[in-house]
Structures are given as structure tokens and as C-alpha cells.
Scaffold this motif. Structure first.
Motif, PDB file in Angstrom:
ATOM      1  N   LEU A   1       5.203  -0.041  -0.488  1.00 63.92           N
ATOM      2  CA  LEU A   1       5.368   0.586  -1.803  1.00 63.92           C
ATOM      3  C   LEU A   1       4.992   2.066  -1.819  1.00 63.92           C
TER       4      LEU A   1
ATOM      5  N   GLN B   1      -4.314  -6.102  -2.184  1.00 67.31           N
ATOM      6  CA  GLN B   1      -4.221  -6.025  -0.719  1.00 67.31           C
ATOM      7  C   GLN B   1      -4.128  -4.543  -0.364  1.00 67.31           C
ATOM      8  N   CYS B   2      -2.918  -4.022  -0.143  1.00 68.85           N
ATOM      9  CA  CYS B   2      -2.882  -2.576   0.101  1.00 68.85           C
ATOM     10  C   CYS B   2      -3.323  -1.821  -1.144  1.00 68.85           C
ATOM     11  N   GLY B   3      -3.110  -2.417  -2.296  1.00 72.90           N
ATOM     12  CA  GLY B   3      -3.614  -1.844  -3.540  1.00 72.90           C
ATOM     13  C   GLY B   3      -2.690  -0.839  -4.200  1.00 72.90           C
ATOM     14  N   TYR B   4      -1.628  -0.477  -3.515  1.00 71.24           N
ATOM     15  CA  TYR B   4      -0.820   0.638  -4.014  1.00 71.24           C
ATOM     16  C   TYR B   4      -0.158   0.319  -5.355  1.00 71.24           C
ATOM     17  N   CYS B   5       0.228  -0.930  -5.554  1.00 68.11           N
ATOM     18  CA  CYS B   5       0.875  -1.293  -6.825  1.00 68.11           C
ATOM     19  C   CYS B   5      -0.128  -1.594  -7.917  1.00 68.11           C
ATOM     20  N   GLN B   6      -1.423  -1.687  -7.547  1.00 73.78           N
ATOM     21  CA  GLN B   6      -2.355  -2.349  -8.469  1.00 73.78           C
ATOM     22  C   GLN B   6      -2.717  -1.509  -9.692  1.00 73.78           C
TER      23      GLN B   6
ATOM     24  N   CYS C   1       5.294  -6.055  -6.111  1.00 74.84           N
ATOM     25  CA  CYS C   1       4.184  -5.924  -5.165  1.00 74.84           C
ATOM     26  C   CYS C   1       4.716  -6.322  -3.807  1.00 74.84           C
ATOM     27  N   ARG C   2       4.821  -5.378  -2.891  1.00 72.87           N
ATOM     28  CA  ARG C   2       5.374  -5.688  -1.575  1.00 72.87           C
ATOM     29  C   ARG C   2       4.396  -6.526  -0.756  1.00 72.87           C
ATOM     30  N   CYS C   3       3.118  -6.502  -1.127  1.00 69.01           N
ATOM     31  CA  CYS C   3       2.132  -7.317  -0.420  1.00 69.01           C
ATOM     32  C   CYS C   3       2.102  -8.750  -0.947  1.00 69.01           C
TER      33      CYS C   3
ATOM     34  N   THR D   1       1.080 -10.118  -3.923  1.00 72.52           N
ATOM     35  CA  THR D   1      -0.152 -10.579  -4.592  1.00 72.52           C
ATOM     36  C   THR D   1       0.148 -11.288  -5.918  1.00 72.52           C
TER      37      THR D   1
END
Ligand code: FES
Ligand code: FES
Lengths: 746, 148
Positions: free
Chosen positions: A362, B95-100, B130-132, B134
Motif C-alpha cells: 500500500l 501489520q505493516c500499518g500503512y492503511c491503519q 488492506c494489502r496485509c 488485517t
């Protein structure tokens, strides 16, 4: 199997691996900088210590650990955090032996340096290698540091070390009731020689390893405080955006409206780069607006490696892969497959294929570059391999590697995206632009540019032939895969040898089929290809495990029972298969009617990726031609574990990505250009299509395997096998959205 | 142009069609709001405009002058936002947190409008990518926050 291990060794021997063969002097310079920066060790002594001996990676406490006055620990991780939870795992492993609660760790990505070459003598974050490659070393490092703290405390208290023990964060002298916090003796301890003779904690006494310790980054990531490369800023920085040649290999010719664009708000300058044009401006949005307004004539340059042909289409390339004839180069052989096929009571044949995929992480790629007055270069770049990026940046910048300072921020997802791939990384452009304008540059690729220049999961086609005996038992299996693997592409391919990344997941299967031959036909892939979460397994286990069900059906056997039977001599795998069946409430294939009245079916698959073993079951139905996946059950055996909560999260994540690829994803090229340039043309899994995920962790005690990727490969075949039951026809091509389900009962 | 962000007024001098996202990130240095797609596809850029979850990458800044804009930077100063954050932490969502950032903002908007959301409400409001993967943890955290 240990599929990425060849990469580790190839990294060291290949062209790209040169950073690992640099003179020690070069490395010392770089690592000394880090040492002085982070540690209270007097510089003179540090230099003496560093120069004194050959550096064994993962042993010099000072390179990794700084215990701060408040007894919290700053830890430099050889591995980069990108969502897989590695920073937390490192804190658990080191904290367990150091005797510091992982919650009191602050972890950051380590700079380049010889101390951090923990992946088979090199360094990268990938191949689900991080914990399993460094587990013992990092435990030992924590134990060494604790021993040094004990010695420093003994000197201070004037008692023998043998009278001392530790509690989390402090040394305890039980006899006198005195305690000393680690922070108070950290300086003294850092001055001691690194303790080498250390005892490790007994597994039974673990407080943090094996426990669902809270992720260290979870609060920052829930409040917008986590910083990614794209978020970073330095003084005097300008922003840059690029427009790439639609086809790789094109060079910018005339810019029709250059003067107009120069006059757009905020524009600083316009630049011609290799295969791209760039605009530098005082905000990224202005840079982007301007660069996209540029009318560029692209001319074909000669000599660009992997230049994209003007007539390239994925459809034609797939036809070429499917038409590849011959038996290929053998990778795995057992018995005599040819005579077994000849004598078989029945022969089953089928061909399978899978498309290109983008990573779709993302966070769009970016690079922040700053040239310093002393001629050194500072880079903040998303990357999975700091030394490799350092070496490449040095080459491009024309300076020595130790003059390139690499910062490796948290990654907004990676899945294999941030290795060094020709033309797929923005940092070469940022270096050049920063030089040209004499100011720091932050370059961001728009999502559209990312879709154009990502390194793709390769496409592939496979032909299978299986021979069954009179009882329907498989006695022979022959597979010929066609395509190109990413390991061969980037780390050197020997023409007479098969690149394991092209066949892993067809080879290395665990079923007792006496005669087998797995082979590969190399077909150059015209695209820039790369590593995508679980690499070859991401499609090869789909091919194999789905064909397995075809064998089972041809022999009139239940696919679960047939797997069970073929694992009779393999207790680890049989146990795992039984575990996933039990987790799902007992194996049933269907079709059956669920409580809500929908008609459903289940599929099962097994995979052996990255040192772990996995068994997967999926339950599906369909509604108006759309496949619905209700539940996915995963039993995973990584041998032994560090954090069950992170494993469960990683399995959820792998299921989502595996399912996304199985159901939806496909990169299509027409006339040399990708048809999708954003998520609107390349749908990925949305929340409404996420199944429930049930995870069982089995600790067989086998050597530790990987976690980040292994949950993925079983998902596409488990789903496809279920869909085949439901639809009454085989799904042999991904994504499954191409399968016509009209006329199938809902 | 005057913008009210997290209760503070900011003067910005910018082309009026600039997306709010880039005003926040580049002009005001508030990088908690993320760029994912720029095309209203992913929701990484979600902020609250007068309480409504809004994709700031396609929101011209002139259209929100005079509105109350809330970003992730102020999330813990908001009572609903604080509950959402605690639920996010308790459920180990990121997880990666970028979308959070965007997910937390979307959840906060939902719970402001429907303090007791049904599963359908949650599915209808929590549509960010969310690509991770979650997604299950997100749904669990939203349910927990509603109960808190
Ligand atoms: S960045 Fe706004 S929706 Fe993706
Ligand atoms: S946590 Fe990585 S994209 Fe959502």
C-alpha cells in the motif's frame, strides 16, 4: 525445502552480491560510524575493538544493543520491519536472554555493516528467513550482553559474579538484597570484552519466546505516528515526481510543452532521466501535476536490458509458454517415470497456468536523497537489503560504498517488492535529481508509475502427466513447467540448471509417488520479474495440488484420503493433515448444504514452503457467479515458534494475499503496456471477501521454518479444489474470476 | 484559504483544487494521513470532514474550507477515537500499518454515527483496502470499540 538458501549463497557469489565481498576496511569505516553514533563506548576503544579481530556477524554486542540510562534497550535489527513483526520477534529473542521485557525495547533497522550479515553470510529480509537464520545467534547475543552486565555489577558491588542473578532490567545480589538497574552499569559493561562463554536459558523457563507478546509497533501504527520512507522530510528538501516511458526502453525525446510546464505553480526544474522525465517542485502534488502535464515523445533506445517489445501481450506470451514443447531440464527425478507411465492402468493429463501479479503494497515507493558537503550521500529508502542498495547506490553515485549512508525505514508492506530490481527502484532517480538541483530530493512514484514499473510475479504454464495403477493409486508423476524464475533473473542462471524458484512447489512435494520427474523449460520473460510473497510456491503449489485432485478423481479416490494414504510414511505431514481436518470439524468434500441453505464444497491442499509445513482447507459457495470463500483453516508446523499471535496474524495476511491472487489478480499487457495503472483496473481482495481464518500451530520440534510466506501457497489450490467440486469442472487457470460459473447451483 | 484541522485554524496559500491529502502532508507536515492510490480506491487517506469519513486524496481543499477536519494526529484527543485506538491495540490489528490511519479514521466515523453498529453497518463502513489482510482483526476491533 529451503528455497531461499540458494539465494543467500548466490548473493555472495553473484555480481549483485559484491557488497559482501568488499574489503574489510570499507566495512569498518561504515560500521564504526554506527558504533559511535549509538553507543556510549569511548570511540578509541571501539575502534580498537573493531579493528582487533575479524568480525563474526551477530556477535558484537555494541553493534546491536544500547542500554540506555532508564534501562530501556535500543536494538538495531539486521532485518527490516514491514508488517511481519520481526522487530517484536527480535525483542523477544534478545530480551529473553538479556533479561529485559520486550516491551522495554525500541527497535530500528540497522545500517549496513558486517555485523548484520546474518542471512547465510549476506543480509536481506525475505525468504521467511529472518528468525530461523538468526535465532541462535541473537539469543547468544542477548546472553553475552547479560553476562557483561553481570561482570560490571560484580565489579561495582565487589562480589563474585556467581553470587549475582538478574531480574528483568536489573542485576540482583540476593545475599545482600541489593539491585542495580541495567541502565546504571551499561557504560561499564560496554567497556568489557564481549562474553563468549554463555549459557542459554532453558526452553522451559522462557517468559517471552513462544508467547503472544504484544507487537512493539502496534500503538504507533494505530495513531498515525509510525513513519515510513514516504513520510520523511529533511531541511531544504524539494519534491520530485516522474513520468516513465510507457514501455521500458523508451527514452524521452522532445518535450512539446516544456515552457508551459516550467511556468506551472511551484515548479523548480524539469529533468530528463533514463527512461523517464521528472519535475522537481516545492510540493509533491505540484511536481506530479507538472510531470503528468508534460507531453513527451518517447523514442526507442538501444541496449536497455529487458526493453519491452512494442508488440508484447500477456495473451501471446501465455500462448508461447503453453506451446513450449519437450521434456525440459530435469530438476527432481525419482524412479523411472517414463516406464511407469507406459505401464500405468490410466494416464491423467492436464495443463495449468498463472498470470503476472503486482506486489500492490500500500505504500508507493519513494526515495529521499541528500548529498552532503563532504561528498557523501545519505539515502532514506524502502529496502529489504541495505548492503545491496548501498553498493548499487555507490556505483551510480560514483563514490565508495562507505560514503553512502543508508536508512531503512519501516516498510508499508513489501511482499518482495523492495529488493534491488533493475528499473523498479526509485532511488537511482532521486540520487541523480538531488545532484542536479543541489538540494535534498524526495521522489515519490505515483500509484500509476508503480503499476508501470513494479517487478512482477512471473507468469508460468505447467503440463502434468500422472500414471495410476489398477487401484487408482498414483505411481508416476511428470511435470514440465515453462517460464522464468526471479532467482535466475537477478542472481545468475546457468543454462543447464533449473532455477529452483521456477519449480519450487512442484518439486519438493511430500507425497510418496514412486516415480517422479519435475522439469523446467526456460522461456525468457519479457517483463521485469521479481520475488512475490512465497515466490515460486505462490503458483506452483496451486498447479500441483489442484492436479493432485484430478489424479484423485481419476482414480476414484477422495482427495483427502489419497493425501493421507500417500503420507503414510511421513508422520509430520500426516499429523498436520489430520490437524487441519480436525480444526475444520472433520473432513468433508461436499457438495453439501450449509445451515444457511447455500450449497458448499471444501478443498484441501498441502505445501512445504520455506522450511515450514502447511495444510489448508477452504470452504466455498457461489452467488451469482461470484465465488464466496467462507472459511479457511490452516494448520502450520514451523518446527518451533517465537510469537503465536504474530504467526496467526501472518497466516491471516497470507490467506488474504493468496486468496486475492486466486480470485482476482492478473496483470494484463497489450502492445507492451500494462492495462491497469491503479487498483481500479487491478482489483485486490476487499474486506467483504475476507473469509474467517482458523489457525492451528503445530510445533513438531523440527528445525525452525519460516512464517511470513508459508501460509500463502495452500490457499489458491484449496479454494480451486473446492470450486471444482462446486462447479463440476476444473479450474486450471488463475485468477478464478475467469471461470464461468453460470448454471452452477447457488 | 482558512482550514480548521483538529480544532486549529491554518492559513494556506495553495491552488484551490489541490487535494486535501497533499495540503495535509506537504504544506502542514501532517503525514499520518497516507497516500495509497490517489484515486478513491484504497482509503489510506481517510480523514473526517464534519464527522464524515472522507477520502482526502480526491477532496479539493477549497471544498472543505469552513468544515471541521479531523485527522489521525488528533485521534486520541477524541473520545470515540481513543476507544478505537485502544481496541486496535488490544486486537493487534496493524501489520505493516500503512492503511491503519485510514482504517482507524473510518472506524471512528462509523462509531460516531452508529455507536452500536450491526455487522452490516461495519461491513458497509469499513471498506478501506488492506494489502496485509488485517480485515478480520479490523472487524473484531470495531466490535470491541463499540462495546467499550
Ligand atoms: S489514497 Fe485516497 S483512497 Fe487511496
Ligand atoms: S496493515 Fe499493511 S496495508 Fe493494512
Amino acid at each position: 525445502m529451503n528455497e531461499m538458501t540458494p539465494i543467500a549463497s548466490e548473493i555472495m557469489s553473484s555480481e549483485l552480491g559484491k557488497p559482501f565481498k568488499l574489503s574489510r576496511r570499507g566495512f569498518l569505516g561504515a560500521s564504526l560510524g554506527a558504533l559511535v553514533l549509538g553507543v556510549t563506548l569511548p570511540a578509541g576503544r571501539a575502534r580498537a575493538q573493531a579493528a582487533a579481530a575479524t568480525i563474526t556477524p551477530g556477535t558484537r554486542v555494541a553493534a546491536f544493543l544500547e542500554i540506555r540510562p532508564d534501562s530501556t534497550v535500543l536494538f538495531r535489527s539486521a532485518f527490516i520491519e514491514g508488517g511481519q513483526g520481526i522487530f517484536t520477534a527480535m525483542a523477544q529473542i534478545v530480551g529473553e536472554e538479556l533479561d529485559v521485557d520486550p516491551a522495554n525495547f525500541v527497535v530500528e533497522g540497522a545500517p549496513p555493516g558486517p555485523d548484520y550479515l546474518l542471512t547465510g553470510g549476506g543480509r536481506f529480509t525475505g525468504g521467511s528467513m529472518s528468525v530461523r537464520m538468526s535465532y541462535e545467534t541473537m539469543r547468544r547475543l542477548g546472553a553475552s550482553a547479560r553476562q557483561m552486565l553481570l561482570q560490571a555489577a560484580a565489579a561495582q558491588l565487589g562480589v563474585p559474579v556467581s553470587e549475582l542473578s538478574t531480574e528483568p532490567g536489573r542485576v540482583v545480589h540476593a545475599a545482600s538484597g541489593r539491585t542495580i538497574p541495567y541502565g546504571e552499569i551499561a557504560d561499564a559493561a560496554a567497556g568489557l570484552p564481549v562474553a563468549t562463554e554463555v549459557a542459554l536459558r532453558d526452553r522451559a523457563d522462557f517468559r517471552w519466546i513462544g508467547k503472544p507478546v504484544e507487537r512493539l509497533d502496534v500503538r504507533d501504527k494505530s495513531t498515525g505516528k509510525a513513519q515510513y520512507a514516504i513520510d520523511l522530510k529533511v531541511d531544504g528538501m524539494l519534491y520530485a515526481a516522474v513520468q516513465h516511458s510507457p514501455r521500458l526502453g523508451g527514452e524521452p525525446g522532445a518535450l512539446q510543452n516544456e515552457a508551459d510546464v516550467r511556468g506551472m505553480p511551484g515548479v523548480h526544474s524539469i529533468h530528463r532521466l533514463q527512461g523517464a522525465v521528472a519535475v522537481v517542485a516545492n510540493s509533491w502534488w505540484r511536481a506530479r501535476m507538472a510531470v503528468e502535464a508534460l507531453q513527451v515523445t518517447w523514442t526507442d533506445a538501444v541496449g536497455t536490458a529487458h526493453a519491452m517489445p512494442a508488440d508484447f501481450s500477456t495473451e501471446a506470451h501465455m500462448a508461447k509458454l503453453k506451446a513450449a514443447t519437450g521434456n525440459g531440464v530435469a530438476y527432481e527425478t525419482e524412479g523411472d517415470v517414463q516406464s511407469a507411465l507406459t505401464s500405468a492402468a490410466r494416464v491423467v493429463e492436464a495443463a495449468y497456468d498463472a498470470p503476472y501479479l503486482v506486489h500492490g503494497q500500500l505504500e508507493p515507493p519513494s526515495a529521499l536523497a541528500r548529498w552532503k558537503e563532504d561528498g557523501s550521500l545519505e539515502l532514506w529508502i524502502p529496502n529489504q537489503a541495505p548492503e545491496m542498495f548501498q553498493a548499487e547506490a555507490a556505483k551510480l553515485a560514483g563514490i565508495a560504498p562507505e560514503k553512502v549512508i543508508i536508512h531503512s525505514p519501516m516498510l508499508g508492506g513489501f511482499f518482495g517488492r523492495h529488493f534491488l530490481y533493475q528499473t523498479a527502484n526509485p532511488f537511482p532517480q532521486a540520487i541523480q535529481l538531488a545532484k542536479a538541483v543541489g538540494r535534498p530530493i524526495k521522489l515519490i512514484w505515483s500509484r500509476e508509475e508503480e503499476f508501470l514499473r513494479d517487478a512482477l510475479r512471473p507468469m508460468a504454464a505447467v503440463r502434468f502427466r500422472a500414471g495410476l495403477d489398477g487401484n487408482g493409486m498414483p505411481i508416476a508423476l511428470a511435470a514440465v513447467a515453462a517460464g522464468e524464475g526471479p532467482t535466475g533473473r537477478w542472481f545468475g542462471r546457468q543454462p543447464d540448471k533449473v532455477d529452483s524458484s521456477a519449480v519450487e512447489g512442484i518439486a519438493g512435494k511430500v507425497y510418496a509417488i514412486p516415480n517422479r520427474r519435475v522439469a523446467h523449460i526456460h522461456v525468457d520473460d519479457p517483463a521485469i520479474i521479481g520475488f512475490w510473497r512465497s515466490v515460486g510456491h505462490s503458483m506452483n503449489d496451486f498447479f500441483y495440488e489442484t492436479f493432485f485432485d484430478e489424479m484423485a478423481d481419476a482414480g476414484q479416490q477422495d482427495p483427502y484420503e489419497l493425501r493421507h494414504r500417500l503420507l503414510a510414511e511421513s508422520p509430520r505431514h500426516r499429523t498436520l493433515l489430520e490437524a487441519v481436518a480436525e480444526l475444520s470439524g472433520g473432513w468433508k468434500r461436499g457438495p453439501f448444504t450449509a445451515e444457511d441453505g447455500t450449497r458448499r464444497a471444501r478443498g484441501v491442499a498441502m505445501a512445504s514452503p520455506f522450511g515450514s509445513e502447511v495444510a489448508t482447507i477452504a470452504e466455498v459457495s457461489q452467488r451469482q457467479g461470484e465465488i464466496i470463500v467462507h472459511d479457511v483453516w490452516v494448520a502450520i508446523d514451523p518446527g518451533s515458534i517465537v510469537n503465536p499471535a504474530i504467526i496467526e496474524a501472518q497466516v491471516n495476511s497470507a490467506v488474504a494475499l493468496g486468496l486475492s491472487s486466486a480470485l482476482l489478480e492478473e496483470v494484463v499487457y497489450v502492445d507492451g503496456v500494462p492495462q491497469a495503472r491503479n487498483y481500479d483496473g487491478y482489483p485486490i481482495l476487499t474486506p467483504d471477501r475476507m473469509p474467517r481464518v482458523h489457525v492451528r500451530i503445530v510445533e513438531s520440534g523440527a528445525p525452525m521454518g519460516g512464517i511470513g510466506e508459508p501460509g500463502l501457497p495452500g490457499v489458491p489450490p484449496a479454494v480451486a479444489n473446492a470450486v471444482s467440486v462446486l462447479a463440476g469442472k476444473r479450474a486450471r487457470s488463475l485468477p478464478l474470476s475467469k471461470l464461468d460459473l453460470k448454471g452452477v447451483d447457488g | 484559504m482558512e482550514l480548521t484541522i483538529n480544532g486549529t485554524k491554518h492559513q494556506v496559500d495553495i491552488e484551490p483544487d489541490t487535494p486535501l491529502l497533499w495540503v495535509l502532508r506537504d504544506e502542514l507536515g501532517m503525514t499520518g494521513t497516507k497516500y495509497g492510490c490517489g484515486l478513491a480506491q484504497c482509503g489510506a487517506c481517510t480523514v473526517l470532514v464534519d464527522g464524515q469519513a472522507t477520502r482526502s486524496c480526491v477532496t479539493p481543499v477549497e471544498s472543505v474550507a469552513g468544515s471541521e477536519i479531523m485527522t489521525i494526529e488528533a485521534i486520541t484527543e477524541d473520545s470515540v477515537g481513543q476507544k478505537v485506538v485502544e481496541a486496535w491495540v488490544a486486537n493487534h490489528v496493524a501489520q505493516c500499518g500503512y492503511c491503519q490511519s485510514g482504517q482507524v479514521m473510518a472506524a471512528t466515523a462509523l462509531l460516531k454515527q452508529s455507536p452500536q453498529p450491526t455487522d452490516e453497518d461495519i461491513a458497509g463502513a469499513m471498506v478501506n483496502l488492506c494489502r496485509c489482510g488485517t480485515y478480520n482483526a479490523i472487524a473484531a476491533a470495531v466490535r470491541q470499540a463499540a462495546q467499550a
